[in-house]
Write an enzyme that holds these catalytic residues in place. Sequence first.
Site, PDB file in Angstrom:
ATOM      1  N   ASN A  59       0.846  -1.189   0.000  1.00 17.56           N
ATOM      2  CA  ASN A  59       0.000   0.000   0.000  1.00 17.56           C
ATOM      3  C   ASN A  59       0.885   1.244   0.000  1.00 17.56           C
ATOM      4  OD1 ASN A  59      -2.426  -1.352   0.003  1.00 17.56           O
ATOM      5  ND2 ASN A  59      -2.653  -1.322   2.225  1.00 17.56           N
ATOM      6  N   PRO A  60       0.534   2.277  -0.764  1.00 23.65           N
ATOM      7  CA  PRO A  60       1.320   3.516  -0.737  1.00 23.65           C
ATOM      8  C   PRO A  60       1.469   4.102   0.657  1.00 23.65           C
ATOM      9  CG  PRO A  60      -0.121   3.505  -2.642  1.00 23.65           C
ATOM     10  CD  PRO A  60      -0.501   2.300  -1.812  1.00 23.65           C
ATOM     11  N   SER A 145     -10.435  -3.476   1.583  1.00 23.55           N
ATOM     12  CA  SER A 145      -9.188  -3.900   2.211  1.00 23.55           C
ATOM     13  C   SER A 145      -8.428  -4.838   1.277  1.00 23.55           C
ATOM     14  CB  SER A 145      -9.471  -4.606   3.536  1.00 23.55           C
ATOM     15  OG  SER A 145     -10.051  -5.887   3.289  1.00 23.55           O
ATOM     16  N   THR A 146      -7.121  -4.965   1.524  1.00 26.06           N
ATOM     17  CA  THR A 146      -6.321  -5.905   0.741  1.00 26.06           C
ATOM     18  C   THR A 146      -6.874  -7.311   0.879  1.00 26.06           C
ATOM     19  OG1 THR A 146      -4.350  -4.549   1.082  1.00 26.06           O
ATOM     20  CG2 THR A 146      -4.001  -6.808   0.358  1.00 26.06           C
ATOM     21  N   HIS A 194     -11.633   1.860   5.819  1.00 21.88           N
ATOM     22  CA  HIS A 194     -12.025   0.461   5.718  1.00 21.88           C
ATOM     23  C   HIS A 194     -13.141   0.126   6.695  1.00 21.88           C
ATOM     24  CE1 HIS A 194      -8.660  -0.101   3.088  1.00 21.88           C
ATOM     25  NE2 HIS A 194      -7.756   0.101   4.036  1.00 21.88           N
TER      26      HIS A 194
END
Length: 224
Positions: A59-60, A145-146, A194
């Site tokens: 994630n950035p 979310s991832t 999230h």
Amino acid sequence: EASAEVEGGQVRLNGLWRIRVWKQPAGEVPEFGVGCNLPPLSNGYEKHVGIKTDLVTANPSILLEKFGGLMGRRRMFVESLRSYSHSLLLLPAFSFAHNTPVSLRAFYTLEDFESPIRPIFFNPGYLKSLALFWRSQGLRTVRLSTGIIMTSLALELCDNVQLYGFWPFDVHPHSFQTLTNHYYDDRKTKTKFHAMPDEFNHLLRLHTQGVLKLHLGECKAGAN
């Protein structure tokens, strides 16, 4: 037939592809390993998560918080990726406009240092379609979310998907012991972006429908 097990944001595919889980049967080596958000693979964690990684996501926000957005010295960032060997580094460079500059800096940094890591970008069209799909299912969240992105990917590729480590609360559902948010730290979820409990409810609904299997019990080494 391919099947998948997703654990705490990490996936294993059995059959055609396999992606790493925290606990896997003894002697079984995954053909394709995925780690989410630059998880550590050393300091004892390798006994549980293994070291084989073919793709790792970042994630950035991690690049901003841990590496100063790559605005200064960048060698520490490159060296932090050594444990992932020749993996692909998956970046959401075009998911939001503010993610693009730091993602491109990561790309150019790896290129400048001649790192074996190979950066790639999420297709923004895929992420948009995925967000629209979950919104149509009633999931209200600013960003997926991832974990649910990787679960969605597994559902698209596999006939059998089993989830581990997706309990979104701070207390264990059976022993009531306090839990950390990740296996390696207790960095809290950004609730303004999230909606983990809501995501969990949707996954639980898929579980009751037989679309996937959601495990909430203890994971034991050597168990399938």
